[in-house]
Scaffold this active site. Structure first.
Site, PDB file in Angstrom:
ATOM      1  N   ARG A   1       7.127  14.323  25.128  1.00 28.75           N
ATOM      2  CA  ARG A   1       5.980  15.069  25.677  1.00 28.75           C
ATOM      3  C   ARG A   1       4.922  15.354  24.622  1.00 28.75           C
ATOM      4  O   ARG A   1       5.212  15.541  23.447  1.00 28.75           O
ATOM      5  CB  ARG A   1       6.442  16.363  26.338  1.00 28.75           C
ATOM      6  CG  ARG A   1       6.819  16.094  27.821  1.00 28.75           C
ATOM      7  CD  ARG A   1       7.132  17.340  28.589  1.00 28.75           C
ATOM      8  NE  ARG A   1       6.139  18.391  28.386  1.00 28.75           N
ATOM      9  CZ  ARG A   1       6.428  19.688  28.387  1.00 28.75           C
ATOM     10  NH1 ARG A   1       7.681  20.070  28.558  1.00 28.75           N
ATOM     11  NH2 ARG A   1       5.477  20.587  28.193  1.00 28.75           N
TER      12      ARG A   1
ATOM     13  N   ASN B   1      -4.591   8.602   2.067  1.00 30.64           N
ATOM     14  CA  ASN B   1      -5.025   7.938   3.294  1.00 30.64           C
ATOM     15  C   ASN B   1      -5.281   8.921   4.434  1.00 30.64           C
ATOM     16  O   ASN B   1      -6.358   8.957   4.986  1.00 30.64           O
ATOM     17  CB  ASN B   1      -3.958   6.938   3.770  1.00 30.64           C
ATOM     18  CG  ASN B   1      -4.211   5.532   3.261  1.00 30.64           C
ATOM     19  OD1 ASN B   1      -5.255   5.260   2.681  1.00 30.64           O
ATOM     20  ND2 ASN B   1      -3.258   4.653   3.480  1.00 30.64           N
ATOM     21  N   ASP B   2      -4.253   9.679   4.799  1.00 34.27           N
ATOM     22  CA  ASP B   2      -4.410  10.467   6.013  1.00 34.27           C
ATOM     23  C   ASP B   2      -3.419  11.622   6.103  1.00 34.27           C
ATOM     24  O   ASP B   2      -2.302  11.558   5.620  1.00 34.27           O
ATOM     25  CB  ASP B   2      -4.281   9.590   7.257  1.00 34.27           C
ATOM     26  CG  ASP B   2      -3.127   8.607   7.169  1.00 34.27           C
ATOM     27  OD1 ASP B   2      -2.073   8.960   6.614  1.00 34.27           O
ATOM     28  OD2 ASP B   2      -3.288   7.475   7.660  1.00 34.27           O
TER      29      ASP B   2
ATOM     30  N   ASP C   1      -0.881  12.841  21.669  1.00 31.66           N
ATOM     31  CA  ASP C   1       0.287  12.564  20.829  1.00 31.66           C
ATOM     32  C   ASP C   1       0.077  13.123  19.425  1.00 31.66           C
ATOM     33  O   ASP C   1       1.039  13.327  18.686  1.00 31.66           O
ATOM     34  CB  ASP C   1       0.525  11.057  20.741  1.00 31.66           C
ATOM     35  CG  ASP C   1       1.348  10.541  21.904  1.00 31.66           C
ATOM     36  OD1 ASP C   1       1.722  11.340  22.781  1.00 31.66           O
ATOM     37  OD2 ASP C   1       1.621   9.327  21.942  1.00 31.66           O
TER      38      ASP C   1
ATOM     39  N   THR D   1      -8.729   2.336   7.449  1.00 28.94           N
ATOM     40  CA  THR D   1      -8.186   1.023   7.833  1.00 28.94           C
ATOM     41  C   THR D   1      -6.670   1.064   7.963  1.00 28.94           C
ATOM     42  O   THR D   1      -6.040   0.014   8.088  1.00 28.94           O
ATOM     43  CB  THR D   1      -8.602  -0.064   6.819  1.00 28.94           C
ATOM     44  OG1 THR D   1      -8.360   0.442   5.494  1.00 28.94           O
ATOM     45  CG2 THR D   1     -10.062  -0.416   6.944  1.00 28.94           C
TER      46      THR D   1
ATOM     47  N   LEU E   1      -7.166   3.447  12.109  1.00 29.99           N
ATOM     48  CA  LEU E   1      -7.632   2.221  12.773  1.00 29.99           C
ATOM     49  C   LEU E   1      -6.792   1.946  14.013  1.00 29.99           C
ATOM     50  O   LEU E   1      -7.320   1.599  15.081  1.00 29.99           O
ATOM     51  CB  LEU E   1      -7.521   1.045  11.799  1.00 29.99           C
ATOM     52  CG  LEU E   1      -8.079  -0.278  12.288  1.00 29.99           C
ATOM     53  CD1 LEU E   1      -9.502  -0.448  11.785  1.00 29.99           C
ATOM     54  CD2 LEU E   1      -7.234  -1.447  11.851  1.00 29.99           C
TER      55      LEU E   1
ATOM     56  N   ASP F   1       0.821  -1.204   0.000  1.00 32.58           N
ATOM     57  CA  ASP F   1       0.000   0.000   0.000  1.00 32.58           C
ATOM     58  C   ASP F   1       0.861   1.263   0.000  1.00 32.58           C
ATOM     59  O   ASP F   1       0.476   2.283  -0.587  1.00 32.58           O
ATOM     60  CB  ASP F   1      -0.930   0.012   1.222  1.00 32.58           C
ATOM     61  CG  ASP F   1      -2.194  -0.797   0.966  1.00 32.58           C
ATOM     62  OD1 ASP F   1      -2.321  -1.382  -0.120  1.00 32.58           O
ATOM     63  OD2 ASP F   1      -3.054  -0.843   1.861  1.00 32.58           O
TER      64      ASP F   1
END
Lengths: 282, 282, 282, 282
Positions: free
Chosen positions: B148, B137-138, B167, B178, B182, B63
């Site tokens: 931190r 995707n993102d 985070d 996915t 996910l 992917d």
């Protein structure tokens, strides 16, 4: 309690000024006060020598400052009292506003003591021990400075437990269960449960759930794959950088003793600090 | 489909040898084949010129490789076919074992096309636009190289949505739901839903839940506090380092077209790849 | 808006008295007011006849009361205004305290309209259709009056999706995503996303995750095993008792139109009602 | 181990026939066998008299059958051996296929013993004690036969912990942490941790997280509101119906001793039965 140690959050003006106020007040009460290098203007006693010298250690700062001091007191039963300046304070007992009143009550013998066990993390590379370290909240193995996940195995008592691709793993004491382990989805573990929470960080898998192990569990992590040096963090501080093939043994170690006043109950802290069950206050 | 583009996973021997097998086979079929710099030994056409030249783009790799190629095809309707060598393959259609059969079927016109929308991320510093980028995707804002947490705000359509210490945050397309979303605890979003998932990464708060927004949502993130440069990652690649005060605008952008054979259904992929609902297979 | 319908929470003294106050006020303004059987002392118009007769429907009560009325308005574009007396009010617009002001603004044309799609659930037994029904929030299949789990299959567009042992399953519209689906662990879905959330209730499996499907998905549930009659609940009301072998088809159905004032933004409701992201208020 | 008790899953042909095979085999080995009323054709000894009479109790059935028998052995150290016919078997040790081999090994002294503590639940209404009961897995307070949530409070050691609207609450022993508590989202608690998991069932709130309390915690639940009789379930069996105002005290009670062969490790059971960390097998 004749000799009182004082430490404050570094480079924090308010913590420093509260520390000076406290030191004055204690001396006026006829106590001997020992100060480490965090409060300028006094004779310094290195923090490492405090546990053998003081009857009570007062720390001005948030949970992070308290953890830093408390790690030096592991294995000693000298009580530590945290005066909270920070955001979330599960370990610090009092707010800065009533510092003198709380310290006064502790000196008057009205405090109770909670003991918290610590974890010792020992990393190994090619059969050689790397520097070991202690944590009161958590031992965290985590990818660092690289967007790809790491892969690692966990063994307990010599038994294979799982192999995981994830951002990392938190091993938390009960004290640590409301810190980073909580963010990673772990349960809240009451301080009196002798247990270590195992909480994967962003595992790329659906069939996953935090696991609560006995505090006595002998844990070994093996870093199988890491596209860049991974971090071994103790109480939120980078302890070591690790690479594929490194092993980390994590075991229960000595305790620290935190002083607290019985007025404040654990569940109350949960509700007020975490808005737990939707309650900002009762 | 007269002209076929081929790209392979870089520095991967198996991908390279499959690519050569495919190129030979395509040429024997009388097709023109254009190859980018990932397969040594052929005239190179830069990947950036492929979309204007090919009728079908075949990608050999996981992917990650497919996402790398597909980002160049955003806004073009040239179909892309992924042949999977990697671990999890929601975007790649076929396994390497039956590559020629699948490519043959696609050339014979038996493929269907799924379109996936992309996201455009535009960062701003002190009123100046930094380099923008695209993700299929993102888009991920995340602490990096420091233990931190960061603190940030999210606004949607100009409305304040939340402020969070965490985070980081994943903004995922359905294709990305996915992937990292996910792992961070987000829902699985069917590719036909026009939505962006908002999934906090390890938020230090209890009252939190992934949110699914319309794909058309105009999103702005403001990095409030970051103890070290934070990362803006697009499809799992570091795009930019950000510091406190930086703003990131995220908007729906053009689509890519992925070729697939109707035999394989989305839910089957979920079950076999994620062991979803406990099923390795039906 | 000449003709206004009024309905109130049944057997609720405060709702009844507010209703009378509202009816008086509306009549003094020269509007025709139609009242159903929930407010004693007026000529009754059955709720079922309201949609064809009124220009605005005002509902006094919580989300439950509003859902009850709104189900009668599915497929009509008559706006409904909810005045909230209850605990959580995502659908109701105004608090009782400023009822007259809000109704006044709506009558003055300052309201906006949100449309919410509904779901139709049609159960089948031995090839015979049982009574069908509609839901605006959610269709829930759930064990009832027996402590053992049920087992069921879900198919979408004729494709097998999963088989699960669980307490049940929630199929929620975006409006329903902040109701029972939220309790069962589902994501918050913005009202403008055309999607159905699939949220298992206490599945006895680890590898599980809520799924967001297109609103147009043709869904079929098959109850495989049930130690006692299971419940098919629509918007939190028992619609039918089901037994092993029964099938339930769930499809997108008509919309309802809810009136709201633009002052109040969706994210603000999330934050104030769910303490989302830890904020009781901004 | 001269006297062996045998019990089988009721109305289960396979369990009955395995029981007869086992009884024959044990008698041929010269052991005395005592059988309860679950295996027709033998002199019956009521289950309640077994603990005082047998040296080993063998149970043929799933975890449910084993729990039913084991509750009679609470406070006795007679080992119980479960032969698994059911779906998930964390308590049952062996599969039916190698029953005789496993029983033989246990008789030969090669078994180890795990002790599991139980919980005692005592309900009160209007100051009157209702019938008390024991659970080895879990005590569950849950709405029943009505779609609306219940509201309840939890107190621990006399301290208010939280008030919640939810479908219910699971209080689970470590043994129960992989049963219903798992479905409700609770952590997996290793059998050697002396703890009770507190896991809300579908709470209508975001700020919620399972809590792990010391096993010694004195717990009290108060049912504040319940639209219909709520159920108090012990190990998945309805124990009592409760109404608003009822109180339930839950305390740690006696242990049961389960025999197991050291070959099978806890984590292996987790992986194979729950597909934990995505592994059907190592």
């Amino acid at each position: 309690m004749q000799t009182i140690g004082v430490s404050a959050k570094l480079h924090d003006e308010r913590a420093g000024s509260l520390a000076r106020e406290l030191i004055d007040w204690l001396r006026r009460q006829g106590r001997e006060v020992l100060v480490d290098d965090t409060v300028p203007g006094f004779d310094e006693l290195p923090l490492v020598e405090m546990p053998a010298r003081v009857d009570l250690m007062v720390v001005l700062g948030g949970d992070g400052t308290l953890l830093h001091v408390a790690r030096r007191f592991i294995g000693h039963d000298t009580p530590i009292l945290g005066i909270n300046l920070g955001r979330l304070g599960f370990l610090t007992e009092a707010a800065a506003g009533n510092m003198l009143e709380v310290v006064g009550q502790v000196l008057a013998g009205r405090a109770k003591i909670k003991t918290h066990f610590s974890l010792e993390a020992q990393a190994w590379r090619d059969g050689q021990a790397l520097e070991s370290g202690h944590a009161i909240n958590d031992v965290v193995l985590q990818r660092n400075d690289h967007p790809r996940m790491i892969e690692f195995e966990m063994h307990v008592y010599g038994h294979f437990m799982f192999r995981l691709r994830a951002d990392g793993l938190v091993l938390a004491t009960p004290a640590g269960s409301t810190a980073y382990a909580l963010s990673a989805g772990g349960p809240i573990v009451h301080p009196e449960v002798a247990a270590i929470s195992v909480v994967p960080i962003c595992p790329h898998i659906l069939s996953n759930r935090p696991v609560v192990l006995p505090a006595s569990a002998g844990i070994e992590l093996i870093l199988i794959e890491s596209p860049a040096p991974a971090a071994l963090n103790l109480d939120g501080q980078v302890h070591h950088e690790l690479c594929a093939g490194d092993r980390i043994q994590v075991n229960q170690a000595g305790t620290v003793s935190l002083a607290y006043l019985p007025e404040r109950h654990y569940f109350e802290v949960l509700r007020s600090k975490l808005l737990w069950a939707g309650h900002a206050q009762e």
